[in-house]
Design a protein around this motif. Sequence first.
Motif: not given
Length: 185
Positions: A54-61
């Motif tokens: 839920f807290n991650r973006n497309w770059y897995n950060a």
Amino acid sequence: MDRLEDSISRLTSRSTFWHRVASMIWLPYAFRSGIKIRKVDGSTFAAVLPFRRFNRNWYNAMAGASLLANAEIAGGMYIYGRCGGDWTVVCKQLSYRFLRPCFGPAIYRVNPKMDLDACLNAGREFNFDIEMDIVQQLPTRGLGREVRVGRCLATFHITPKALHEARAARRARAGTTAASQDSQA
């Protein structure tokens, strides 16, 4: 309705369970993010934002919006936990500086810039500045290494609820006085 709000705010300031329940109702994004508030000792406070999908973006950060929004929640809960349910806490200004991407759980360390107890004892409304260091906890062979991923400066406006009630009563009296003068004219 005001009595219900007062009892809920006092209950949530004392109990973590009721804080989570109220967060699920009134702050659903904060509830879904999974932020956990903890007091390390009498003067140290930390909040942990888990590294979830839920807290991650497309770059897995960790998503920047998640880091920023939860900075406001972490700072506000620090102040709310110290003030209690008799005070209204509103974020007035929030400044976040992104330093590097976050690839693990984020820990918010709150450092107050002023003495909160002295401001509370005055019994008036005031602005309170806090500084937060946001670090990423990296698991390395049992030792948790921390890397700073952001820095946040926040200003909160804190008002006693009794002041709100006094203002509402003055406005009500002013409204009835104006209405009676209009009817006499």
